[in-house]
Design a protein around this motif. Structure first.
Motif, PDB file in Angstrom:
ATOM      1  N   TYR A  60       0.629  -1.226   0.059  1.00  0.00           N
ATOM      2  CA  TYR A  60      -0.105   0.308  -0.442  1.00  0.00           C
ATOM      3  C   TYR A  60       0.278   1.710  -0.024  1.00  0.00           C
ATOM      4  N   VAL A  64      -2.335   5.858   2.098  1.00  0.00           N
ATOM      5  CA  VAL A  64      -3.782   5.470   2.208  1.00  0.00           C
ATOM      6  C   VAL A  64      -4.097   4.265   3.134  1.00  0.00           C
ATOM      7  N   PHE A  68      -7.045   1.697   3.092  1.00  0.00           N
ATOM      8  CA  PHE A  68      -7.971   0.676   1.520  1.00  0.00           C
ATOM      9  C   PHE A  68      -7.537  -0.370   1.494  1.00  0.00           C
ATOM     10  N   MET A  83     -12.106   1.227  -0.473  1.00  0.00           N
ATOM     11  CA  MET A  83     -12.041   2.174   0.041  1.00  0.00           C
ATOM     12  C   MET A  83     -13.068   2.694   1.125  1.00  0.00           C
ATOM     13  N   ASP A  90      -8.015  12.291  -2.344  1.00  0.00           N
ATOM     14  CA  ASP A  90      -8.164  10.659  -2.747  1.00  0.00           C
ATOM     15  C   ASP A  90      -8.771  10.515  -4.226  1.00  0.00           C
TER      16      ASP A  90
END
Length: 127
Positions: A60, A64, A68, A83, A90
């Protein structure tokens, strides 16, 4: 060649959630890592998340992490991006792509290592 189609984008308020899907056809994705990238207007495409071929490893972007989650269902030839706690920053077009069977974390974060790309799905987060 793998064809990829993203879906699930839309307009959401800050703090909301969306689930993106990436449906593949033409070949099985079970021998590919899969990645999600995004591109905002005037900015370069950036790595969001990646998952290796058997879902054992996920990667990742710091921006995020914790919000996420990438997952895959090889039987359905589909990759997902959940998400949560979305922020206005974003906002971007989100793309999925096929990546190398094996690679390091650095490999999985570099878009040049990914081959087939979808057309993208727009995510807009309002404040």
């Amino acid at each position: 060649q793998v064809q990829l189609v993203e879906s699930g984008g839309g307009l959401v308020q800050a703090g909301g959630s969306l689930r993106l899907s990436c449906a593949a056809s033409g070949r099985t994705i079970s021998t590919y890592a899969m990645g999600w990238f995004r591109q905002a207007p005037g900015k370069e495409r950036e790595h969001v998340a990646a998952i290796n071929f058997n879902a054992y490893n996920t990667y990742y972007a710091d921006s995020v992490k914790g919000r996420f989650t990438i997952s895959r269902d090889n039987a359905k030839n589909t990759v997902y991006l959940q998400m949560n706690s979305l922020k206005p920053e974003d906002t971007a077009v989100y793309y999925c792509a096929t990546g190398p069977l094996f690679g390091t974390a650095a490999t999985m974060r570099q878009f040049s290592n990914f081959d087939s790309w979808g057309q993208g799905t727009q995510v807009t987060v309002s404040s």
